[in-house]
Design a protein around this motif. Sequence first.
Motif, PDB file in Angstrom:
ATOM      1  N   ALA A  30     -14.545 -38.823   4.108  1.00 35.06           N
ATOM      2  CA  ALA A  30     -13.874 -38.876   5.417  1.00 35.06           C
ATOM      3  C   ALA A  30     -14.080 -37.564   6.171  1.00 35.06           C
ATOM      4  N   MET A  31     -13.963 -36.442   5.462  1.00 41.82           N
ATOM      5  CA  MET A  31     -14.177 -35.147   6.124  1.00 41.82           C
ATOM      6  C   MET A  31     -15.631 -35.002   6.579  1.00 41.82           C
ATOM      7  N   ALA A  32     -16.579 -35.450   5.767  1.00 46.04           N
ATOM      8  CA  ALA A  32     -17.991 -35.371   6.142  1.00 46.04           C
ATOM      9  C   ALA A  32     -18.266 -36.258   7.359  1.00 46.04           C
ATOM     10  N   ARG A  33     -17.682 -37.452   7.394  1.00 44.07           N
ATOM     11  CA  ARG A  33     -17.857 -38.364   8.532  1.00 44.07           C
ATOM     12  C   ARG A  33     -17.259 -37.749   9.799  1.00 44.07           C
ATOM     13  N   GLN A  34     -16.056 -37.177   9.670  1.00 39.30           N
ATOM     14  CA  GLN A  34     -15.400 -36.559  10.826  1.00 39.30           C
ATOM     15  C   GLN A  34     -16.227 -35.371  11.345  1.00 39.30           C
ATOM     16  N   PHE A  35     -16.759 -34.566  10.437  1.00 43.38           N
ATOM     17  CA  PHE A  35     -17.582 -33.434  10.830  1.00 43.38           C
ATOM     18  C   PHE A  35     -18.842 -33.903  11.556  1.00 43.38           C
ATOM     19  N   ARG A  36     -19.496 -34.925  11.019  1.00 41.61           N
ATOM     20  CA  ARG A  36     -20.716 -35.455  11.630  1.00 41.61           C
ATOM     21  C   ARG A  36     -20.427 -36.015  13.026  1.00 41.61           C
ATOM     22  N   GLU A  37     -19.326 -36.772  13.183  1.00 44.17           N
ATOM     23  CA  GLU A  37     -18.969 -37.337  14.491  1.00 44.17           C
ATOM     24  C   GLU A  37     -18.683 -36.242  15.504  1.00 44.17           C
ATOM     25  N   GLN A  38     -17.976 -35.199  15.073  1.00 44.52           N
ATOM     26  CA  GLN A  38     -17.665 -34.091  15.985  1.00 44.52           C
ATOM     27  C   GLN A  38     -18.948 -33.360  16.396  1.00 44.52           C
ATOM     28  N   LEU A  39     -19.839 -33.152  15.440  1.00 47.38           N
ATOM     29  CA  LEU A  39     -21.099 -32.488  15.746  1.00 47.38           C
ATOM     30  C   LEU A  39     -21.934 -33.323  16.719  1.00 47.38           C
ATOM     31  N   GLU A  40     -22.009 -34.630  16.512  1.00 45.68           N
ATOM     32  CA  GLU A  40     -22.752 -35.512  17.419  1.00 45.68           C
ATOM     33  C   GLU A  40     -22.146 -35.496  18.818  1.00 45.68           C
ATOM     34  N   GLU A  41     -20.818 -35.475  18.898  1.00 51.31           N
ATOM     35  CA  GLU A  41     -20.143 -35.433  20.207  1.00 51.31           C
ATOM     36  C   GLU A  41     -20.471 -34.134  20.948  1.00 51.31           C
ATOM     37  N   GLU A  42     -20.468 -33.008  20.239  1.00 50.48           N
ATOM     38  CA  GLU A  42     -20.783 -31.730  20.872  1.00 50.48           C
ATOM     39  C   GLU A  42     -22.233 -31.704  21.354  1.00 50.48           C
ATOM     40  N   VAL A  43     -23.143 -32.292  20.588  1.00 54.12           N
ATOM     41  CA  VAL A  43     -24.546 -32.358  21.007  1.00 54.12           C
ATOM     42  C   VAL A  43     -24.667 -33.197  22.279  1.00 54.12           C
ATOM     43  N   GLN A  44     -23.957 -34.324  22.343  1.00 53.25           N
ATOM     44  CA  GLN A  44     -24.012 -35.174  23.539  1.00 53.25           C
ATOM     45  C   GLN A  44     -23.451 -34.448  24.758  1.00 53.25           C
ATOM     46  N   VAL A  45     -22.360 -33.720  24.585  1.00 53.50           N
ATOM     47  CA  VAL A  45     -21.765 -32.968  25.695  1.00 53.50           C
ATOM     48  C   VAL A  45     -22.750 -31.909  26.188  1.00 53.50           C
ATOM     49  N   GLU A  46     -23.405 -31.224  25.263  1.00 54.18           N
ATOM     50  CA  GLU A  46     -24.375 -30.193  25.648  1.00 54.18           C
ATOM     51  C   GLU A  46     -25.566 -30.803  26.379  1.00 54.18           C
ATOM     52  N   GLN A  47     -26.034 -31.960  25.914  1.00 55.43           N
ATOM     53  CA  GLN A  47     -27.144 -32.642  26.592  1.00 55.43           C
ATOM     54  C   GLN A  47     -26.731 -33.075  27.994  1.00 55.43           C
ATOM     55  N   ALA A  48     -25.500 -33.566  28.152  1.00 53.07           N
ATOM     56  CA  ALA A  48     -25.014 -33.974  29.472  1.00 53.07           C
ATOM     57  C   ALA A  48     -24.938 -32.769  30.398  1.00 53.07           C
ATOM     58  N   ARG A  49     -24.487 -31.620  29.870  1.00 49.80           N
ATOM     59  CA  ARG A  49     -24.423 -30.397  30.679  1.00 49.80           C
ATOM     60  C   ARG A  49     -25.809 -29.977  31.150  1.00 49.80           C
ATOM     61  N   LYS A  50     -26.778 -30.032  30.239  1.00 55.93           N
ATOM     62  CA  LYS A  50     -28.142 -29.648  30.607  1.00 55.93           C
ATOM     63  C   LYS A  50     -28.715 -30.605  31.639  1.00 55.93           C
ATOM     64  N   ALA A  51     -28.452 -31.904  31.492  1.00 56.18           N
ATOM     65  CA  ALA A  51     -28.956 -32.882  32.456  1.00 56.18           C
ATOM     66  C   ALA A  51     -28.319 -32.660  33.820  1.00 56.18           C
ATOM     67  N   GLN A  52     -27.033 -32.354  33.839  1.00 59.77           N
ATOM     68  CA  GLN A  52     -26.352 -32.109  35.114  1.00 59.77           C
ATOM     69  C   GLN A  52     -26.876 -30.832  35.756  1.00 59.77           C
ATOM     70  N   ALA A  53     -27.128 -29.807  34.959  1.00 63.87           N
ATOM     71  CA  ALA A  53     -27.645 -28.551  35.503  1.00 63.87           C
ATOM     72  C   ALA A  53     -29.046 -28.752  36.071  1.00 63.87           C
ATOM     73  N   ALA A  54     -29.820 -29.655  35.486  1.00 68.48           N
ATOM     74  CA  ALA A  54     -31.179 -29.908  35.972  1.00 68.48           C
ATOM     75  C   ALA A  54     -31.158 -30.649  37.300  1.00 68.48           C
ATOM     76  N   THR A  55     -30.132 -31.466  37.555  1.00 65.75           N
ATOM     77  CA  THR A  55     -30.072 -32.232  38.800  1.00 65.75           C
ATOM     78  C   THR A  55     -29.267 -31.523  39.881  1.00 65.75           C
ATOM     79  N   THR A  56     -28.495 -30.521  39.529  1.00 64.49           N
ATOM     80  CA  THR A  56     -27.691 -29.787  40.503  1.00 64.49           C
ATOM     81  C   THR A  56     -28.563 -28.712  41.138  1.00 64.49           C
TER      82      THR A  56
END
Length: 99
Positions: free
Chosen positions: A23-49
């Motif tokens: 459960a801890m490994a799954r929670q860690f993996r989900e949190q890491l994936e969420e942070e990667v998605q947020v960072e990708q969204a930030r980079k995409a927004q910065a590229a279009t702004t």
Amino acid sequence: MLGPEKLPRVVSEIGRWVGRARAMARQFREQLEEEVQVEQARKAQAATTPPPLPAVPPLPAVPPLTAAATEDAHPTDATGADPAAIRAGATPSPDERGT
């Protein structure tokens, strides 16, 4: 040594620990994936702004008009035309005619 009396309880404890670790490994993996998605969204927004505009210095203050400053001013009527030029026969421009 584990006998038949303690073995079920020990296996049960091991199962709980393994479940918690998964459960801890799954929670860690989900949190890491969420942070990667947020960072990708930030980079995409910065590229279009568009980049911010450079700072423009403020304009200097303009002193208010005084009676002395308006004495030399060119007289005009309500449409902006020069009444003296119209009386002299000059043809008013389209702007002076109001068209």
